[in-house]
Design an enzyme around this catalytic site. Structure first.
Site, short mmCIF file in Angstrom:
data_model
loop_
_atom_site.label_atom_id
_atom_site.label_comp_id
_atom_site.label_asym_id
_atom_site.label_seq_id
_atom_site.Cartn_x
_atom_site.Cartn_y
_atom_site.Cartn_z
N GLU A 168 -3.63 -51.02 -19.68
CA GLU A 168 -2.72 -52.06 -20.19
C GLU A 168 -2.77 -53.35 -19.40
O GLU A 168 -1.77 -53.80 -18.82
CB GLU A 168 -1.29 -51.52 -20.26
CG GLU A 168 -1.13 -50.39 -21.25
CD GLU A 168 0.33 -49.98 -21.49
OE1 GLU A 168 1.22 -50.49 -20.80
OE2 GLU A 168 0.56 -49.15 -22.38
N GLU A 388 -2.18 -43.10 -24.74
CA GLU A 388 -0.74 -42.92 -24.49
C GLU A 388 0.02 -43.05 -25.80
O GLU A 388 -0.31 -43.89 -26.63
CB GLU A 388 -0.17 -43.99 -23.53
CG GLU A 388 -0.45 -43.75 -22.07
CD GLU A 388 0.17 -44.81 -21.16
OE1 GLU A 388 1.30 -45.28 -21.45
OE2 GLU A 388 -0.48 -45.16 -20.17
C1 BG6 Z 1 3.03 -47.70 -20.48
C2 BG6 Z 1 2.47 -47.42 -19.12
O1 BG6 Z 1 3.15 -49.07 -20.58
O2 BG6 Z 1 4.28 -47.24 -20.79
C3 BG6 Z 1 3.08 -46.20 -18.45
O3 BG6 Z 1 1.08 -47.32 -19.14
C4 BG6 Z 1 4.58 -46.22 -18.66
O4 BG6 Z 1 2.71 -46.19 -17.10
C5 BG6 Z 1 4.85 -46.11 -20.14
O5 BG6 Z 1 5.29 -45.25 -17.96
C6 BG6 Z 1 6.31 -46.02 -20.47
O6 BG6 Z 1 7.00 -47.08 -19.91
P1 BG6 Z 1 8.48 -46.88 -19.37
O7 BG6 Z 1 8.91 -48.23 -18.94
O8 BG6 Z 1 9.25 -46.37 -20.51
O9 BG6 Z 1 8.36 -45.89 -18.25
#
Ligand code: BG6
Length: 488
Positions: A168, A388
């Site tokens: 990202e 993800e």
């Molecule tokens: C993504 C990242 O942007 O979102 C992760 O790659 C991150 O590392 C995930 O944990 C969720 O974000 P958050 O702020 O809900 O923990």
């Protein structure tokens, strides 16, 4: 789902994590501090002052975690390597113990036939490089990153097939250099675009090395992709959505894949005097490589309309979501009218009236993942892996030690069905890594916002025994994997 194509036979059903969010052991066995180790200790920067010193102690419990992955039948596990574990000061001596940790982890995964997906950079540059030359703002980092990456390529070339270069890039540059939410905690659009350009060069240089050292491997970025929607069919709004897609997405992806910056956004940045400065050879370097696949991190997209400044009387203004200013860094608006804001006059974010949101105000949009994959297939025509996707939610541990996370099952199921539709449409999707395997430390939200299939019994203040407790979704995903997506 009779009418849908089956998932490919060797589909990589996986889960993902990042070093800082799970490992702990922040100074164990010679590890140097990363910018997150330093930043999280500045009072007021993270929720209740949480830091990754212990996190969920994966550094010491990786075997137990992999046992749980194996029992689940996981086919792939995406994790990141902490640069400062391998080269503590970023460009000096290699720390054998740090490398050995990742070797043990990879060997353990392979023993259980779990395909490792290794991310080189998930936001944790060594603090020493930040101190020495401002990290990603200096061209010196290109060679240092290349050396770090090459150490890993050499060591793991026969063990790891799938590699992610940057996680990202769009998110960590925006949060770090524009919105003062992540380290290095800067608010300067020009510096953001310059650092971003240097990261592009570092990415390309490392891929050049990859081609030499790991000729049979596959490498690509994990991009935080959100499809942009027009608020309605008013042509100005459709144009705004086109601007949004280019500014928020193609700005990075066109460079990764074609080595080119998109023209409209480039011109806009030049007008505002915030375009990155190019040196001889930069564009040649960017054009010299191409990823083997695109990693897609999908949580939600965005809905836009033409800017209110130009169309003040327009219908839809009442949907302008002022709340996003503080709650969602992905969608933040400039803090004040004076802030440099290249997207001004290009588009304005609005709430999508058709979508519900999570506890944290993130839109829930399963169809968006199909739209995302379709758009990316059309434009870039590369194999894709969802690296993800998941639901951040409050989870309750019942008195008898269960977590009934039906909401998470529903969320994941809906997204998986839409992926299957995308495959049926013709999208070349090779895997899906849900975020996340165990619960982990959220960069800014502590341990309340949980994503895992496995509950970790700890909270912000008390790490308790760090017990691992499979949630209901763990058993559900096990069946999904066993049936190759037929049993949802
Ligand atoms: C993504 C990242 O942007 O979102 C992760 O790659 C991150 O590392 C995930 O944990 C969720 O974000 P958050 O702020 O809900 O923990």
């Amino acid at each position: 789902h009779d009418k849908l194509d089956a998932f490919p036979k060797d589909f990589l059903w996986g889960a993902a994590s990042a070093a800082y969010q799970i490992e702990g052991g922040w100074n164990s066995d010679g590890k140097g501090p990363s910018i997150w180790d330093t930043f999280s200790k500045i009072p007021g920067k993270t929720f209740e002052g949480t830091n990754g010193d212990i996190a969920v102690d994966h550094y010491n419990r990786y075997q137990e975690d992999i046992q749980l992955m194996a029992k689940m039948g996981l086919k792939a596990y995406r994790f990141s390597v902490a640069w400062s574990r391998v080269i503590p000061d970023g460009n000096g001596e290699v720390n054998e113990k740090g490398l050995q940790f990742y070797e043990n982890l990879i060997d353990e995964l392979k023993k259980h036939e779990i395909e490792p997906v290794l991310t080189l950079y998930h936001w944790d540059i060594p603090q020493a490089l930040q101190d020495e030359y401002n990290g990603w703002e200096s061209r010196k980092v290109i060679e240092d990153f290349n050396r770090y990456a090459s150490v890993l390529f050499e060591r793991f070339k026969d063990k790891v097939k799938y590699w992610v270069s940057f996680n990202e890039q769009n998110v960590f540059t925006a949060l770090g250099y524009r919105w003062e939410a992540h380290p290095p905690n800067i608010s300067d659009v020009k510096r953001m675009f310059q650092a971003n350009h240097i990261i592009n060069l570092a990415n390309a240089k490392a891929i050049q090395s990859f081609r030499e050292i790991v000729p049979k491997g596959m490498i690509g970025p994990s991009f935080g992709y959100g499809p942009m929607y027009s608020f309605d069919c008013e042509p100005n709004n459709v144009l705004a959505a086109l601007n949004g897609e280019e500014f928020q997405n193609h700005w990075w992806l066109d460079v990764y894949v074609n080595g080119k910056y998109p023209k409209v956004t480039w011109k806009q940045l030049e007008r505002l005097n915030v375009a990155p400065s190019l040196e001889d050879g930069d564009m040649t370097l960017l054009q010299s490589v191409k990823p083997d696949f695109l990693g897609v991190n999908y949580y939600h997209g965005g809905t836009v309309r033409a800017n209110e400044i130009e169309f003040p009387e327009q219908k839809g203004n009442e949907n302008l979501d002022k709340d996003f200013v503080a709650t969602d860094p992905y969608l933040m608006q400039p803090k004040d009218e004076q802030a440099q804001s290249p997207e001004k006059r290009m588009f304005t974010n609005v709430k999508n009236p058709h979508l519900e949101t999570t506890n944290w105000g993130w839109e829930i949009d399963p169809i968006g993942i199909r739209i995302a994959l379709r758009r990316l297939q059309n434009r870039y025509d590369l194999p894709m892996m969802v690296t993800e996707n998941g639901l951040g939610a409050y989870d309750d541990l019942t008195e008898d030690g269960h977590v009934e996370d039906d909401y998470r099952i529903e969320y994941l199921k809906d997204h998986i069905v839409e992926m299957q539709k995308a495959i049926t449409d013709g999208v070349d999707l090779i895997g899906y890594c849900a975020w996340s395997f165990t619960d982990l430390l959220s960069w800014l939200n502590g341990y309340k916002k949980r994503y895992g299939f496995v509950y970790i019994d700890r909270d912000e203040k008390d790490e308790k025994q760090l017990e691992r407790i499979p949630k209901k979704s763990y058993y559900w995903y096990k069946e999904v994997i066993e049936s190759n997506g037929e049993k949802l």
